[in-house]
Design an enzyme around this catalytic site. Structure first.
Site, PDB file in Angstrom:
ATOM      1  N   ASN A   6      34.371 -15.445  56.308  1.00 37.62           N
ATOM      2  CA  ASN A   6      33.250 -15.160  55.410  1.00 37.62           C
ATOM      3  C   ASN A   6      32.674 -16.470  54.891  1.00 37.62           C
ATOM      4  OD1 ASN A   6      31.529 -13.553  53.716  1.00 37.62           O
ATOM      5  ND2 ASN A   6      32.833 -14.112  51.978  1.00 37.62           N
ATOM      6  N   SER A  29      31.223 -22.116  50.602  1.00 42.71           N
ATOM      7  CA  SER A  29      32.602 -22.129  51.107  1.00 42.71           C
ATOM      8  C   SER A  29      32.727 -21.179  52.287  1.00 42.71           C
ATOM      9  CB  SER A  29      33.582 -21.642  50.030  1.00 42.71           C
ATOM     10  OG  SER A  29      33.456 -22.381  48.835  1.00 42.71           O
ATOM     11  N   HIS A  74      30.535 -17.902  51.521  1.00 39.98           N
ATOM     12  CA  HIS A  74      30.211 -17.500  50.147  1.00 39.98           C
ATOM     13  C   HIS A  74      29.425 -18.632  49.490  1.00 39.98           C
ATOM     14  CE1 HIS A  74      30.710 -15.382  46.357  1.00 39.98           C
ATOM     15  NE2 HIS A  74      30.923 -16.561  45.805  1.00 39.98           N
ATOM     16  N   ASP A 130      36.669 -12.657  47.965  1.00 36.76           N
ATOM     17  CA  ASP A 130      36.260 -14.065  47.804  1.00 36.76           C
ATOM     18  C   ASP A 130      37.460 -14.968  47.492  1.00 36.76           C
ATOM     19  OD1 ASP A 130      33.588 -13.371  48.277  1.00 36.76           O
ATOM     20  OD2 ASP A 130      33.161 -13.105  46.150  1.00 36.76           O
TER      21      ASP A 130
HETATM   22  C1  GAR Z   1      24.238 -16.171  51.909  1.00 41.89           C
HETATM   23  O1  GAR Z   1      23.927 -17.030  50.852  1.00 41.89           O
HETATM   24  C2  GAR Z   1      25.725 -15.852  51.911  1.00 41.89           C
HETATM   25  O2  GAR Z   1      26.531 -16.939  51.528  1.00 41.89           O
HETATM   26  C3  GAR Z   1      25.786 -14.762  50.876  1.00 41.89           C
HETATM   27  O3  GAR Z   1      24.659 -13.962  51.151  1.00 41.89           O
HETATM   28  C4  GAR Z   1      23.627 -14.794  51.688  1.00 41.89           C
HETATM   29  C5  GAR Z   1      23.171 -14.174  52.983  1.00 41.89           C
HETATM   30  O4  GAR Z   1      22.057 -14.845  53.475  1.00 41.89           O
HETATM   31  N1  GAR Z   1      26.993 -14.019  50.989  1.00 41.89           N
HETATM   32  C6  GAR Z   1      27.625 -13.528  49.934  1.00 41.89           C
HETATM   33  O5  GAR Z   1      27.215 -13.640  48.797  1.00 41.89           O
HETATM   34  C7  GAR Z   1      28.909 -12.811  50.253  1.00 41.89           C
HETATM   35  N2  GAR Z   1      29.678 -12.579  49.074  1.00 41.89           N
HETATM   36  P1  GAR Z   1      21.591 -14.641  54.974  1.00 41.89           P
HETATM   37  O6  GAR Z   1      21.507 -13.130  55.195  1.00 41.89           O
HETATM   38  O7  GAR Z   1      20.251 -15.284  55.036  1.00 41.89           O
HETATM   39  O8  GAR Z   1      22.610 -15.277  55.876  1.00 41.89           O
END
Ligand code: GAR
Length: 222
Positions: free
Chosen positions: A111, A140, A113, A149
């Site tokens: 994942n 991360s 984050h 997380d």
């Molecule tokens: C990213 O910032 C990712 O790190 C976050 O969602 C966004 C997705 O963007 N993920 C989380 O918060 C997971 N807990 P994307 O769809 O443009 O890749």
């Protein structure tokens, strides 16, 4: 003989910019992997179109259509079984996975984050970082375990928090960092350099005492 190309399934919920960064790294020859399927829990996720445009098979497993998490995950597992990817990559996948699901895929589930974990687990990480007045923020990548997380950290990309930063500005800076971080970690995995043993991350066979750190240089963030 070269090792078989890593077959990756990417799980998304929205925009898919991390998915795009992964596909771009593969196309650029920087990541010896193939995205064999993209699965979204949201039917309208923009990342689905992005995947289709890149010729990657897509599927939707809409969590709203299932009575509970277990039923949702049974449908998700059925989709995943169709390709039996080597690695599951969560890229903006906004559903919490059950301990059972995570245990079945342990060591093969990553994942990303948008914070320097363990700081700011959960949602709204950029606003919370600004409210806390931290001078550094970032992203991360970790192996997923039942601790949301909280799985073993592999690598982090640090970015500065600048005076006068807005939530959007900071989010954009972190997102650029994510797009560099995730393909790099996946390249390690694809090269067979990364593994999880018990709760310890191994890189090149050595236990990581702390996540590998990357940082922006001034020039990268104009
Ligand atoms: C990213 O910032 C990712 O790190 C976050 O969602 C966004 C997705 O963007 N993920 C989380 O918060 C997971 N807990 P994307 O769809 O443009 O890749």
């Amino acid at each position: 003989m070269t090792a078989a190309t890593l077959r990756v399934a990417v799980l998304i919920s929205g925009r898919g910019s991390n998915l795009k960064a992964i596909l771009d790294a593969i196309a650029a020859g920087q990541l010896p992997a193939r995205v064999v399927q993209v699965i979204s829990n949201r039917p309208g996720a923009a990342g689905l179109q992005l995947a289709a445009a890149a010729g990657v098979p897509t599927a939707v497993v809409d969590h709203k259509r299932f009575a509970d998490r277990a039923a949702f995950e049974r449908a998700l597992e059925a989709q995943l079984a169709a390709e039996a990817a080597d690695l599951l990559v969560l890229a903006g996948f906004m559903r919490v996975l059950t301990a059972d699901f995570v245990a079945r895929h342990r060591g093969r589930l990553l994942n990303i984050h948008p914070s320097l974990l363990p700081a700011f687990a959960g949602l709204d990480t950029h606003a919370r970082a600004l409210a806390a007045g931290v001078s550094e923020h970032g992203a991360s990548v970790h192996f997923v375990t039942a601790a949301v997380d909280g799985g073993p950290l592999i690598a982090q990309f640090r970015v500065p928090v600048r005076p006068g930063d807005t939530e959007d500005g900071l989010a954009a800076r972190v997102l650029r960092a994510e797009h560099r971080l995730y393909p790099q970690v996946l390249a390690w995995y694809a090269a067979g350099r990364l593994a999880l043993r018990a709760d310890t991350v191994l890189l090149d066979g050595l236990a990581l005492a702390a996540p590998v750190q990357f940082a922006d240089t001034e020039d990268d963030d104009a």
